[in-house]
Design a protein around this motif. Structure first.
Motif, mmCIF file in Angstrom:
data_model
loop_
_atom_site.group_PDB
_atom_site.id
_atom_site.type_symbol
_atom_site.label_atom_id
_atom_site.label_comp_id
_atom_site.label_asym_id
_atom_site.label_seq_id
_atom_site.Cartn_x
_atom_site.Cartn_y
_atom_site.Cartn_z
ATOM 1 N N ARG A 24 0.835 -1.206 0.000
ATOM 2 C CA ARG A 24 0.000 0.000 0.000
ATOM 3 C C ARG A 24 0.873 1.260 0.000
ATOM 4 N NH1 ARG A 24 -5.149 -0.839 3.955
ATOM 5 N NH2 ARG A 24 -5.615 1.186 3.020
ATOM 6 N N GLY A 25 2.024 1.196 0.690
ATOM 7 C CA GLY A 25 2.949 2.322 0.664
ATOM 8 C C GLY A 25 3.520 2.554 -0.719
ATOM 9 N N LEU A 26 3.867 1.467 -1.418
ATOM 10 C CA LEU A 26 4.381 1.590 -2.779
ATOM 11 C C LEU A 26 3.331 2.160 -3.724
ATOM 12 C CD1 LEU A 26 6.311 -1.803 -3.025
ATOM 13 C CD2 LEU A 26 7.339 0.476 -3.044
ATOM 14 N N ASP A 27 2.098 1.712 -3.560
ATOM 15 C CA ASP A 27 1.023 2.229 -4.415
ATOM 16 C C ASP A 27 0.789 3.718 -4.168
ATOM 17 O OD1 ASP A 27 0.715 -0.289 -5.479
ATOM 18 O OD2 ASP A 27 -1.007 -0.835 -4.223
ATOM 19 N N MET A 28 0.822 4.121 -2.887
ATOM 20 C CA MET A 28 0.638 5.547 -2.589
ATOM 21 C C MET A 28 1.840 6.352 -3.059
ATOM 22 S SD MET A 28 -1.177 7.989 -1.656
ATOM 23 C CE MET A 28 -2.586 7.052 -1.070
ATOM 24 N N ALA A 29 3.044 5.795 -2.940
ATOM 25 C CA ALA A 29 4.232 6.489 -3.433
ATOM 26 C C ALA A 29 4.134 6.722 -4.936
ATOM 27 C CB ALA A 29 5.483 5.671 -3.100
ATOM 28 N N SER A 30 3.560 5.747 -5.642
ATOM 29 C CA SER A 30 3.353 5.913 -7.082
ATOM 30 C C SER A 30 2.406 7.075 -7.357
ATOM 31 C CB SER A 30 2.805 4.620 -7.686
ATOM 32 O OG SER A 30 2.587 4.756 -9.076
ATOM 33 N N LYS A 31 1.330 7.185 -6.546
ATOM 34 C CA LYS A 31 0.412 8.315 -6.696
ATOM 35 C C LYS A 31 1.119 9.631 -6.357
ATOM 36 C CE LYS A 31 -3.720 5.581 -5.600
ATOM 37 N NZ LYS A 31 -4.833 5.376 -4.643
ATOM 38 N N ASN A 32 1.976 9.589 -5.317
ATOM 39 C CA ASN A 32 2.730 10.787 -4.953
ATOM 40 C C ASN A 32 3.611 11.253 -6.111
ATOM 41 O OD1 ASN A 32 1.626 10.688 -2.396
ATOM 42 N ND2 ASN A 32 3.437 9.817 -1.431
ATOM 43 N N ALA A 33 4.251 10.290 -6.764
ATOM 44 C CA ALA A 33 5.110 10.630 -7.895
ATOM 45 C C ALA A 33 4.291 11.233 -9.034
ATOM 46 C CB ALA A 33 5.870 9.392 -8.367
ATOM 47 N N GLN A 34 3.080 10.697 -9.228
ATOM 48 C CA GLN A 34 2.194 11.259 -10.254
ATOM 49 C C GLN A 34 1.841 12.696 -9.919
ATOM 50 O OE1 GLN A 34 1.322 10.153 -13.106
ATOM 51 N NE2 GLN A 34 1.289 7.921 -13.125
ATOM 52 N N ASP A 35 1.551 12.955 -8.632
ATOM 53 C CA ASP A 35 1.251 14.323 -8.201
ATOM 54 C C ASP A 35 2.470 15.224 -8.392
ATOM 55 O OD1 ASP A 35 -1.312 13.616 -7.510
ATOM 56 O OD2 ASP A 35 -0.863 13.326 -5.385
ATOM 57 N N GLY A 36 3.662 14.670 -8.128
ATOM 58 C CA GLY A 36 4.883 15.441 -8.338
ATOM 59 C C GLY A 36 5.052 15.827 -9.795
ATOM 60 N N ILE A 37 4.733 14.907 -10.694
ATOM 61 C CA ILE A 37 4.802 15.213 -12.119
ATOM 62 C C ILE A 37 3.810 16.315 -12.473
ATOM 63 C CG2 ILE A 37 4.285 14.288 -14.414
ATOM 64 C CD1 ILE A 37 5.505 11.646 -13.525
ATOM 65 N N SER A 38 2.625 16.264 -11.865
ATOM 66 C CA SER A 38 1.625 17.308 -12.124
ATOM 67 C C SER A 38 2.143 18.665 -11.667
ATOM 68 C CB SER A 38 0.317 16.967 -11.403
ATOM 69 O OG SER A 38 -0.246 15.775 -11.903
ATOM 70 N N LEU A 39 2.797 18.692 -10.489
ATOM 71 C CA LEU A 39 3.371 19.947 -9.997
ATOM 72 C C LEU A 39 4.440 20.463 -10.960
ATOM 73 C CD1 LEU A 39 4.369 20.800 -6.366
ATOM 74 C CD2 LEU A 39 6.038 21.113 -8.183
ATOM 75 N N ILE A 40 5.312 19.570 -11.386
ATOM 76 C CA ILE A 40 6.382 19.970 -12.299
ATOM 77 C C ILE A 40 5.806 20.484 -13.611
ATOM 78 C CG2 ILE A 40 8.262 19.050 -13.719
ATOM 79 C CD1 ILE A 40 8.949 17.231 -11.344
ATOM 80 N N GLN A 41 4.779 19.807 -14.119
ATOM 81 C CA GLN A 41 4.179 20.228 -15.378
ATOM 82 C C GLN A 41 3.520 21.597 -15.245
ATOM 83 O OE1 GLN A 41 1.688 16.802 -16.199
ATOM 84 N NE2 GLN A 41 3.154 15.992 -17.680
ATOM 85 N N THR A 42 2.984 21.883 -14.044
ATOM 86 C CA THR A 42 2.395 23.211 -13.817
ATOM 87 C C THR A 42 3.469 24.288 -13.911
ATOM 88 O OG1 THR A 42 0.687 22.273 -12.371
ATOM 89 C CG2 THR A 42 1.118 24.637 -12.171
ATOM 90 N N ALA A 43 4.601 24.048 -13.228
ATOM 91 C CA ALA A 43 5.692 25.025 -13.259
ATOM 92 C C ALA A 43 6.283 25.136 -14.667
ATOM 93 C CB ALA A 43 6.777 24.613 -12.258
ATOM 94 N N GLU A 44 6.485 23.997 -15.301
ATOM 95 C CA GLU A 44 7.115 24.003 -16.620
ATOM 96 C C GLU A 44 6.195 24.638 -17.657
ATOM 97 O OE1 GLU A 44 8.752 22.889 -20.385
ATOM 98 O OE2 GLU A 44 6.904 21.985 -19.658
#
Length: 560
Positions: free
Chosen positions: A57-77
């Protein structure tokens, strides 16, 4: 032959009961699909399985966290993509203005567009956010707005009282320098004049000009109350300097060329106190009911309580991410305690570049710390001899300041400390080098900079009103474009890394799920075999129980 105890029936009944219990367990496992339905099924297996489940469950949530991180980066970029487009248009304007076929009126129109584009870069930098977090403004939070007027400007107080009642005479080279802009005193409106009062002299000095800019446009001039001249630059959040070179007995008599007070975008000199021991040396523990006292200027001491329970901060952890997070928790708790004590807006706590606790004077007044219970200040790295020593400490402040950048961490693993950091630099016009002070060489026209809540008229756009200035602006814009390109490349690299992270997390989750399934899930075919066997045994035991129950009837033949 005995009839009181039918041993065969008792044995058969025991076997039947066991077979029925086993059959029931088979049915339970077959119906649930789980080999372990309760701890009694496999105590060790259950413990291992639950640990694996938490990891999955931690790995699955970490994957979602990484997806959110990509969304943040895409917003800035995405925002920087538009900043790139604006800079390209600004370079186009500068190239056009540098052409000799344009008239002054043409260049004025080009300058107007340049001003508006500069404002838009600032607006993008100040308003781009993800989940209410500002991404491109250098990491300056909205709560830092009041600090913009504090201590980011150089100040010089001259050593002697302003000369009055006699003519002021100057020699070549006598000057006042504010943020590298020189105001010559020789030949100015004050040269050869006599002033009755210090204020008359100050009023005259304000009108000295340099390149069409008045001294009062770039600096505040005042009397310190004893007739001495105080010059404070009006720059906000940039490198700042003030210096005076003057003939003796005119403005002041000594220390004419002493080093000016200076601040840089990342190191601003502030009045405050700094500990002597870095937090990274030992874990920081604040004892229960710890207090200390702070005096601001000449105000009365204010007692600050750090809580009724003991609290430890893991600032010495070998993992820098954990240690830094602990330091920020400590600072957060300290600021909460200061606010509760009524010192909000007067004193703030932070961590210096050397990982030392520092208390900053937000009003420019001196701060003094005194011990409350004898333990908290030592825990914060303050030695007894430093309690009343006012020092200059470093802190980036205000929406006009260039912060160290928006910084965050992405939790990309199932366990503590499995994270990666991201820093996004200040991408507003000042950080890109395309704005400066009005009247400063290379810049023209005051440009309104929106910081999200207020309009700060502190910057000016690149000057393209002449062919020479426009040509110079091209080089400045090339550097700004390269800065944005570098930042976008960094964001893209982090995004690519996160995409690989997501793939790795998915693989790890899949394999760990398979391992957990082998422990927790039932093999349906094998369990069906066991259930069939136990069912047949139960039926056989039931038949044998009927046989064993009829055995004692043989005694009746002996009674005839």
């Amino acid at each position: 032959m005995r009839i009181n105890h039918n041993i065969a029936s008792l044995n058969t009944y025991r076997q039947l009961t066991g077979n029925q219990a086993a059959t029931n367990k088979n049915i339970e496992k077959l119906s649930s699909g789980l080999r372990i339905n309760r701890a009694g099924d496999d105590a060790a297996g259950l413990a291992i399985s639950e640990k694996m489940r938490s990891q999955v469950r931690g790995l699955d949530m970490a994957s979602k966290n990484a997806q959110d991180g990509i969304s943040l980066i895409q917003t800035a970029e995405g925002a920087l993509n538009e900043t790139h487009s604006i800079l390209q248009r600004m370079r186009e304007l500068a190239t056009q203005s540098a052409n000799g076929t344009n008239t002054d009126a043409d260049r004025s129109a080009l300058q107007d567009e340049m001003n508006q584009l500069t404002s838009e870069i600032n607006r993008i930098g100040n308003t781009t956010e993800f989940n209410t977090q500002k991404l491109l403004n250098g990491g300056i939070s909205s709560g830092d707005g009041a600090k913009i007027t504090q201590a980011t400007s150089a100040t010089k107080t001259l050593t002697d009282a302003i000369k009055t009642g006699a003519a002021w005479t100057f020699a070549a080279g006598d000057k006042i320098v504010v943020d590298n802009q020189t105001f010559n005193l020789k030949g100015s409106d004050v040269d050869g004049k006599t002033f009755t009062t210090a204020q008359d002299a100050i009023d005259a000095l304000k009108n000295i000009t340099s390149g069409g800019v008045k001294l009062s446009d770039v600096a505040d001039l005042s009397d310190d109350g004893t007739g001495k001249l105080v010059i404070t630059s009006k720059s906000k959040g940039t490198s700042s300097n003030v210096d005076v070179v003057s003939a003796a007995n005119t403005i002041a008599t000594s220390a004419m060329t002493t080093a000016a007070v200076k601040g840089t975008p990342t190191t601003v000199e502030r009045a405050g106190l700094e500990g002597t021991t870095a937090l990274s040396g030992d874990a920081t523990t604040i004892a229960a009911n710890s207090t200390f006292k702070i005096q601001v200027g000449t105000d009365s001491d204010v007692e600050v309580s750090l809580g009724t329970t003991s609290k430890s901060y893991d600032t010495a952890n070998a993992d820098s991410n954990i240690a830094n997070a602990a330091m920020q928790d400590l600072v957060k708790d300290l600021n909460a305690a200061l606010q509760k004590a009524g010192l909000d807006g007067k004193v703030s706590a932070s961590v210096s570049n050397g990982n030392m606790v520092q208390f900053i004077s937000e009003t420019g007044k001196d701060i003094k710390l005194t011990d409350g219970t004898g333990t908290p200040l030592i825990a914060l790295g303050y030695a007894a001899g430093d309690m009343t020593t006012v020092k200059n400490v470093n802190q980036v402040v205000g929406p006009g300041a260039q912060g160290s950048g928006f910084s965050t961490k992405f939790q990309i693993g199932a366990n503590s400390g499995q994270s990666m950091s991201l820093t996004v630099s200040d991408m507003r016009s000042a950080a890109l080098g395309i704005t400066g002070n009005a009247g400063q060489q290379g810049f023209t026209k005051t440009n309104t900079v929106t910081n999200g809540t207020n309009d700060v008229k502190a910057e000016a756009a690149l000057n393209i009103s002449t062919k020479e200035d426009a040509s110079n602006a091209i080089k400045v814009l090339d550097k700004a474009i390269n800065s944005v390109s570098s930042e976008r490349a960094k964001l893209g690299a982090v995004q690519n890394r996160l995409e690989h992270t997501i793939n790795n997390l998915g693989t790890a989750s899949e394999n760990l799920t398979a391992a957990e399934s082998r422990i927790r899930d039932v093999d349906m075919a094998k369990e069906m075999m066991e259930q069939t066997k136990n069912n047949i045994l139960a039926q056989a035991a039931q038949a044998m129980l009927a046989q064993s129950n009829s055995q004692p009837q043989g005694v009746l033949q002996l009674l005839r």
